[in-house]
Design an enzyme around this catalytic site. Structure first.
Site, PDB file in Angstrom:
ATOM      1  N   SER A 259       1.067  -1.068   0.239  1.00  0.00           N
ATOM      2  CA  SER A 259      -0.213   0.088   0.223  1.00  0.00           C
ATOM      3  C   SER A 259       1.057   0.802   0.027  1.00  0.00           C
ATOM      4  CB  SER A 259      -0.898   0.314   0.996  1.00  0.00           C
ATOM      5  OG  SER A 259      -0.310   0.460   2.487  1.00  0.00           O
ATOM      6  N   LYS A 260       0.463   2.297  -0.239  1.00  0.00           N
ATOM      7  CA  LYS A 260       1.088   4.093  -0.337  1.00  0.00           C
ATOM      8  C   LYS A 260       1.368   3.894   1.214  1.00  0.00           C
ATOM      9  CE  LYS A 260      -1.465   4.723  -4.450  1.00  0.00           C
ATOM     10  NZ  LYS A 260      -2.534   5.137  -5.582  1.00  0.00           N
TER      11      LYS A 260
END
Length: 286
Positions: A259-260
């Site tokens: 995930s970012k």
């Protein structure tokens, strides 16, 4: 609202430009692209940028660059959600006209406190329907004072109006499709337009898939349960039902979803390290 009926399979990859793409995005994009090519179908790229506060032009430009670096091609023009708020508002008005929408003035803290530990399938506090019980006069009073309000779907009323058994065809690669019974009630009264944004992910994605004639929604397993909401909205808005395939997620060394927010290594980082597109594809099984 009308939607084109696809004469051939239509797949789409729909990232949000709020950070750089990582291997998880690459897998989903490559899978959609490969399935489109294998079926003689079309491959669309859609930019899901309804969150104007977090979306950035440089991240959008990087999406195009990274996908091209992987060797992917897509149809033009690219649909950018921020240019189509009117489409989502029109869909919301249909539900308002059927008395299925109500304004919610609750803060996140108020919702968490009132939820008493109950959660939705994503693990967020389950909204208990506090503002559903406000009188019309109280709602108008608060709105006239300019109090911000999200627009929520009255789930119980929506399910009673739906009038059909909701399900979807889930295609697991290499197997016959399985029938999945939808359970939108597990989400409670979902938000269809946020306080700060005149729509929501759920509303925008359902409207976009219909207007773009998407026949096959291929996305990560983390969105499996959200499909229940999407099937309900499709039924309420009389929109076509796509086929679905929710693919496994790419995990990091700690078995967490890339995930970012976790600052997972991006495709740009890998490219800077000298990793080639062929190596990326081989790592991901393409």
């Amino acid at each position: 609202m009308t939607a084109d009926v696809p004469t051939q399979p239509v797949f789409r990859f729909a990232p949000s430009p709020n950070g750089h793409l990582h291997l998880g995005h690459a897998y989903s994009a490559l899978l959609n692209h490969a399935m489109a090519r294998a079926s003689g179908g079309r491959f669309l790229l859609r930019i899901e940028d309804i969150d104007l506060g977090r979306s950035r032009p440089d991240f959008e430009a990087a999406i195009y660059e990274d996908l091209a670096w992987l060797g992917l091609t897509w149809e033009a023009p690219v649909r950018r959600q921020s240019q189509h708020f009117a489409d989502y508002a029109a869909a919301l008005r249909q539900l308002v006209a059927r008395d299925l929408i109500y304004p919610c003035f609750c803060s996140r803290k108020e919702i968490a406190r009132a939820a008493s530990g109950q959660t939705d399938p994503d693990g967020a506090p389950l909204y208990p329907g506090t503002c559903r019980h406000l009188s019309v006069q109280e709602r108008q009073k608060r709105l006239s004072k300019g109090q911000p309000a999200a627009q929520r779907l009255d789930m119980a009323a929506a399910l009673s109006r739906c009038g059909e058994r909701l399900h979807w065809a889930e295609y697991d690669l290499g197997t016959e499709p399985r029938d999945v019974v939808a359970d939108p009630g597990a989400w409670g009264d979902v938000v269809l337009a946020r306080k700060d944004i005149p729509t929501s992910y759920h509303m925008a994605v359902v409207v976009d898939d219909a207007l773009q004639g998407v026949s096959d929604v291929v996305r990560g397993a983390d969105l499996f349960h959200a499909t229940s909401i999407h099937r309900l909205l499709q039924a309420l808005l009389h929109l076509p039902q796509p086929r679905y395939h929710h693919h496994p997620l790419i995990l990091d060394e700690a078995q967490r979803k890339l995930s970012k927010s976790l600052m997972s290594k991006s495709l740009r980082d890998l490219r800077a390290e000298g990793i080639t597109p062929a190596e990326i594809k081989a790592r991901l099984g393409f």
